[in-house]
Scaffold this active site. Structure first.
Site, short mmCIF file in Angstrom:
data_model
loop_
_atom_site.label_atom_id
_atom_site.label_comp_id
_atom_site.label_asym_id
_atom_site.label_seq_id
_atom_site.Cartn_x
_atom_site.Cartn_y
_atom_site.Cartn_z
N GLY A 44 19.81 -18.11 -0.52
CA GLY A 44 20.13 -19.50 -0.89
C GLY A 44 19.19 -20.09 -1.92
N GLY A 78 10.80 -12.69 1.70
CA GLY A 78 10.53 -11.81 2.84
C GLY A 78 9.17 -12.08 3.45
N ASP A 92 4.84 -5.63 -1.75
CA ASP A 92 5.08 -4.68 -2.85
C ASP A 92 3.92 -4.63 -3.86
OD1 ASP A 92 7.60 -4.45 -1.70
OD2 ASP A 92 8.43 -6.04 -2.95
N HIS A 134 11.75 -2.05 7.50
CA HIS A 134 11.02 -3.30 7.71
C HIS A 134 9.81 -3.19 8.61
CE1 HIS A 134 14.82 -4.57 5.98
NE2 HIS A 134 14.17 -5.63 5.56
N GLY A 171 6.93 -14.71 -3.11
CA GLY A 171 6.98 -13.65 -4.12
C GLY A 171 7.60 -14.18 -5.40
N GLU A 179 11.48 3.42 -2.64
CA GLU A 179 12.91 3.05 -2.65
C GLU A 179 13.41 2.84 -4.09
OE1 GLU A 179 13.35 -0.64 -0.50
OE2 GLU A 179 12.00 -1.72 -1.83
N MET A 191 9.07 1.14 1.10
CA MET A 191 9.50 -0.03 0.33
C MET A 191 8.70 -0.15 -0.97
SD MET A 191 10.24 -3.02 3.07
CE MET A 191 11.83 -3.15 3.87
O1 F6P Z 1 9.84 -7.54 -1.36
C1 F6P Z 1 9.56 -7.10 -0.08
C2 F6P Z 1 10.63 -6.16 0.41
O2 F6P Z 1 10.28 -5.70 1.70
C3 F6P Z 1 10.92 -4.98 -0.52
O3 F6P Z 1 9.96 -3.97 -0.45
C4 F6P Z 1 12.30 -4.59 -0.08
O4 F6P Z 1 13.01 -3.97 -1.11
C5 F6P Z 1 12.92 -5.91 0.27
O5 F6P Z 1 11.88 -6.82 0.51
C6 F6P Z 1 13.83 -5.86 1.47
O6 F6P Z 1 14.45 -7.09 1.59
P1 F6P Z 1 15.27 -7.56 2.85
O7 F6P Z 1 14.27 -8.02 3.89
O8 F6P Z 1 16.10 -8.67 2.33
O9 F6P Z 1 16.06 -6.39 3.34
#
Ligand code: F6P
Length: 368
Positions: A83, A19, A147, A292, A122, A242, A189
């Site tokens: 992937g 991410g 995170d 997001h 990450g 979350e 998040m």
């Molecule tokens: O690891 C970063 C993060 O934003 C988390 O806080 C969240 O659970 C996850 O990625 C969301 O992922 P995606 O962008 O795949 O929805």
């Protein structure tokens, strides 16, 4: 097979995986400029490892490519969180048969005469980088995630921005909570760690903070809110991670937690908590998920500076031959630690930390 460190560095590559997080572009700028200043060439791999797997070609990075990007969110290289190359096969033009994507990546890096890879990511992306290293690619990892849950580093870049954004949003909810005498339950998040929830909750003066490290009891939260109402405060802000969950119960998942090939998506805790609070207290309750927005926008000054330092340190480490390590922020120093230590286990909020203690001493309900 493990990697053979390059005798002399002529060319490095950089990629961003997983991410996005505010500060990625500042890392890219620092890596590029610090490498160019040492006389090295820099290749920017697009979309994770996309350029090596038939996607858009690598970018030959120069000073112009990274001009004016330190304050921009996202990543100019693009990224992907899908992937896993160790679980994906590819059949590209010119190939006689399907091949494991990881094998193709290793061959392509060698064909491109890349002496080492700076992998910014990450835990998922760093695990991939680690396995590529075992296949012969010298790697230096730069830990990234909003995170802040990566071990072996004090603070990841992107976290400060996420907390600033979430705090700003929660600040705005105080007025509506008070005007309507409502309980506002906000989901932030953070995956399985409560860093974002704790820091946001404290900063916005929330009344209740729920995080994965401290399983919650709905009865205790309801009792706390009813007491507040009796004291003439029939409203509240509840910040929910979350990954928060009830004592003895599972996390809230949005996707099938056993699904192969992608991380299970957490979500739904705030909606559940809001529903239960309303049922148990009779207080009007609303829930919202910040989502997001916490990953977007310009990095804070703190994150820009931290990200620039991470990038510069990664190049310094490459020069010193410290392949196989991540850059580790040990304030005030930039140090290093083996990549394995960053991916071995998550860095959770210590429940006896000063920040948790501060929340308790301020009278904030942590759900236990
Ligand atoms: O690891 C970063 C993060 O934003 C988390 O806080 C969240 O659970 C996850 O990625 C969301 O992922 P995606 O962008 O795949 O929805």
């Amino acid at each position: 097979m493990s990697f053979v460190p390059p005798k002399k560095i002529r060319r490095i590559a950089i990629n961003t995986g997983g991410g996005d997080a505010p500060g990625l572009n500042a890392v890219i700028r620092a890596v590029t400029l610090c490498a160019l200043n040492r006389g090295w060439e820099v290749l920017g791999i697009r979309k994770g490892f996309g350029s090596l797997l038939g996607g858009e070609p690598c970018i030959r990075m120069d000073a112009k490519t990274v001009r004016g990007i330190a304050h921009l969110g996202g990543t100019i290289l693009g990224t992907t969180s899908r992937g896993d190359p160790f679980q994906t096969k590819v059949h590209l033009p010119g190939m006689r048969r399907q091949r494991l994507a990881a094998d193709v990546i290793v061959d392509e890096l060698k064909n491109l005469h890349v002496d080492g890879l700076i992998a910014v990511g990450g835990d998922g992306s760093l695990s991939i980088a680690y396995r590529l290293m075992l296949m012969g690619i010298p790697v230096i990892g730069v830990p990234k995630t909003i995170d802040n849950d990566l071990n072996a580093t004090e603070r990841t870049f992107g976290f400060d921005t996420a907390v600033a954004t979430a705090t700003d949003c929660c600040d705005k909810l105080h007025s509506t909570a008070q005007s309507h005498d409502r309980v506002m339950v906000v989901e932030v998040m953070g995956r399985y760690a409560g860093w974002i929830a704790l820091h946001t909750g404290l900063s916005t003066s929330a009344d209740v903070i729920l995080m994965p490290e401290i399983p919650f009891s709905l009865e205790k939260i309801a009792k706390y809110l009813k007491n507040r109402r009796r004291e003439g405060k029939p409203y509240a802000i509840v910040v929910v991670s979350e990954g928060a969950h009830e004592s003895g119960k599972d996390f809230f998942f949005k996707s099938d937690k056993n699904e192969k090939g992608s991380e299970p998506r957490l979500g739904g805790c705030a909606e559940y908590v809001a529903e239960r609070i309303q049922a148990l207290t009779g207080m009007e309750t609303r829930s919202l998920v910040l989502g997001h927005i916490q990953r977007g926008g310009s990095p804070t000054t703190y994150d820009r500076l931290l990200a620039l330092r991470y990038g510069a340190a990664a190049v310094r480490m490459a020069e010193q031959g410290l392949w196989g390590n991540i850059v580790s922020f040990r304030p005030p120093l930039m140090s290093h630690a083996p990549i394995e230590s960053a991916i071995k286990e998550r860095k959770l909020v210590p429940i006896d930390s000063d920040t948790v203690r501060t929340a308790r001493e301020l009278g904030i309900c942590l759900g236990d």
